[in-house]
Structures are given as C-alpha cells and as structure tokens.
Design a protein around this motif. Sequence first.
Motif, short mmCIF file in Angstrom:
data_model
loop_
_atom_site.label_atom_id
_atom_site.label_comp_id
_atom_site.label_asym_id
_atom_site.label_seq_id
_atom_site.Cartn_x
_atom_site.Cartn_y
_atom_site.Cartn_z
N LYS A 50 -34.42 -49.60 0.32
CA LYS A 50 -34.99 -50.71 0.22
C LYS A 50 -35.72 -51.03 1.66
N HIS A 51 -35.27 -50.81 2.68
CA HIS A 51 -35.97 -51.20 3.96
C HIS A 51 -36.33 -50.16 4.96
N GLY A 52 -36.56 -48.99 4.44
CA GLY A 52 -36.96 -47.90 5.33
C GLY A 52 -38.18 -47.91 5.99
N GLU A 53 -39.37 -48.59 5.56
CA GLU A 53 -40.47 -48.52 5.95
C GLU A 53 -40.40 -49.62 7.45
N ILE A 54 -39.62 -50.85 7.07
CA ILE A 54 -39.66 -51.64 8.41
C ILE A 54 -38.69 -51.06 9.51
N SER A 55 -37.92 -50.40 8.95
CA SER A 55 -36.96 -49.71 9.93
C SER A 55 -37.29 -48.79 10.69
N THR A 56 -38.20 -47.87 10.10
CA THR A 56 -38.75 -46.74 10.83
C THR A 56 -39.73 -47.21 11.77
N PHE A 57 -40.59 -48.34 11.40
CA PHE A 57 -41.76 -48.92 12.26
C PHE A 57 -40.96 -49.47 13.52
N ILE A 58 -39.97 -50.64 13.26
CA ILE A 58 -39.27 -51.28 14.24
C ILE A 58 -38.40 -50.09 15.34
N GLY A 59 -38.00 -49.11 14.70
CA GLY A 59 -36.88 -48.31 15.50
C GLY A 59 -38.06 -47.52 16.50
N ARG A 60 -39.08 -47.40 16.02
CA ARG A 60 -40.23 -46.46 17.21
C ARG A 60 -40.21 -47.61 18.34
N LEU A 61 -40.02 -48.85 18.36
CA LEU A 61 -40.40 -49.62 19.19
C LEU A 61 -39.08 -50.21 20.22
N ILE A 62 -37.93 -49.60 19.99
CA ILE A 62 -36.70 -49.97 20.62
C ILE A 62 -36.27 -48.59 21.36
N PRO A 63 -35.99 -49.20 22.77
CA PRO A 63 -35.12 -47.83 23.56
C PRO A 63 -34.18 -47.24 22.88
N VAL A 64 -33.89 -45.98 22.94
CA VAL A 64 -32.65 -45.40 22.54
C VAL A 64 -32.84 -45.13 21.01
N VAL A 65 -33.18 -46.39 20.20
CA VAL A 65 -33.21 -46.08 18.68
C VAL A 65 -34.48 -45.11 18.33
N ARG A 66 -35.26 -45.37 19.18
CA ARG A 66 -36.69 -44.37 18.80
C ARG A 66 -36.05 -42.94 18.70
N HIS A 67 -35.43 -42.52 19.51
CA HIS A 67 -34.87 -41.19 19.62
C HIS A 67 -34.20 -40.81 18.46
N TYR A 68 -33.55 -41.86 17.77
CA TYR A 68 -32.54 -41.36 16.69
C TYR A 68 -32.79 -41.80 15.12
N ILE A 69 -33.83 -42.70 15.32
CA ILE A 69 -33.89 -43.41 13.91
C ILE A 69 -34.58 -42.42 12.80
N SER A 70 -34.92 -41.20 13.21
CA SER A 70 -35.60 -40.15 12.15
C SER A 70 -34.35 -39.70 11.37
#
Length: 225
Positions: free
Chosen positions: A107-127
């Motif tokens: 349901k929310h994969g697109e927005i989660s992936t986009f936002i995750g790339r902009l947040i420290p630490v999260v960007r390492h693990y969102i994939s």
Amino acid sequence: MVNTIIHYILNIIEQSGYLGIFFFMAIESSILPLPSEIVMIPAGYLVWQGKMNMSLVILAGTLGSLAGALCNYFLAYKIGRIFIVKYGKYFFIREKSLIATETFFDKHGEISTFIGRLIPVVRHYISLPAGLARMNLWKFSLFTIIGAGLWVSILSVFGWWLGDSIGYTNVNEIAESFGGGEKDSTQEFIKWQMRNILLIVLSIVAAITILYVAWQYKKKAISKR
C-alpha cells in the motif's frame, strides 16, 4: 583513526573520480555505516574546483545509491523470507510480522522508499523491508532514484557552496569537519550548517508524510461513501 579513514576515502574519490563516488555510495546504501556526507560533500567541492562536473557527480552518486539499495533488496528478497520463516521465532519475529510488512509495502511502498532515502540511518536499511515485502522492482528502483537523487544533490550543492564560501585549498581539509577531536570555528560552522540542512530535510519529510496520511485518510473516506 577516524580522520585517517576519512582522508583515505577522500583521496580515493579525488583520484578515481566518478567511479569512486559510485563505489562509495553503493557501500553507503548497503548496511555498512559509511555516511554519504563524507562522499558527496567533498565531491561537490571538487566541482567547485573545476575538477568534476556537477551533473556527473549527482548521476554517479545516485546510481551508486541505487546499486547498493538493489543489493540489499535482492538479499532480503532471496534470503530474508526464508530466514524469517525458519529462524524468525528465535529473534521474536513471527511470520505474521512478515505478512504485515508485505501488506504495508503493497500500500505504501513508494512513499516509504522515497522518504526512507532522506532519513539518516533509515536510508541504510529501507531496502531490506522492501525486499522482504517483494515490492515491485521497477517502483522500488524509481522511488530510490528520486529520493537518493534529491539527497545526493543537496549534499553536492552544499559541498560546492563550501568551496565558494570558505575557499578550502585542499579537499582533505573538509575531512577534519567529520572526524573527532577539537574543531576550529570554520569546522563548527560547517557542522552547524549540516545540522540546519538535516533539519530542513526532516521538516520536508514530516510535511510530505502529513500530506500523504491526510490524502490516504481522504481517499479512504471517499471509498466508504
């Protein structure tokens, strides 16, 4: 020790150019703790020096981020599900948690992936959760490119601005701003500006999240009529 490692990374970037940026940003997008700041900010500074092209720097950084993200994605996609089903109970992770992750990313994969790339630490693990949920590969790649491209652009432009404003004579001087030890007024200024950039980015992320939640709520309300 920290400064030595940073100097080493920066020297490789200065010598190997765009390939070095691609390589280190691929590492940064994996689960290894390599901050993108020590890659893209010096790269932006090298653009100011006339040694690199800004468009190619951003392209190399973005593609490197995508490469690292895809490695994590496929790792979770191929191995993560099997591991959780077999051994998840030993780490207090149940299969229903996997199903919940799949439902959320569906349901929310697109927005989660986009936002995750902009947040420290999260960007390492969102994939990893994206891979576990088997999110559509093309959508995952597209929103990774958009998010990573935006973050890489911000850091690169900041590096160019540092060169234009402060006028470092050597890219290695920037390394001192990321290492430990006592910092001078210039290094404190850079640290303060980086903090401001992060706060602005996180504010934008918060605003996008609020708008997205409001849109989802409105869409849900309309569908119930």
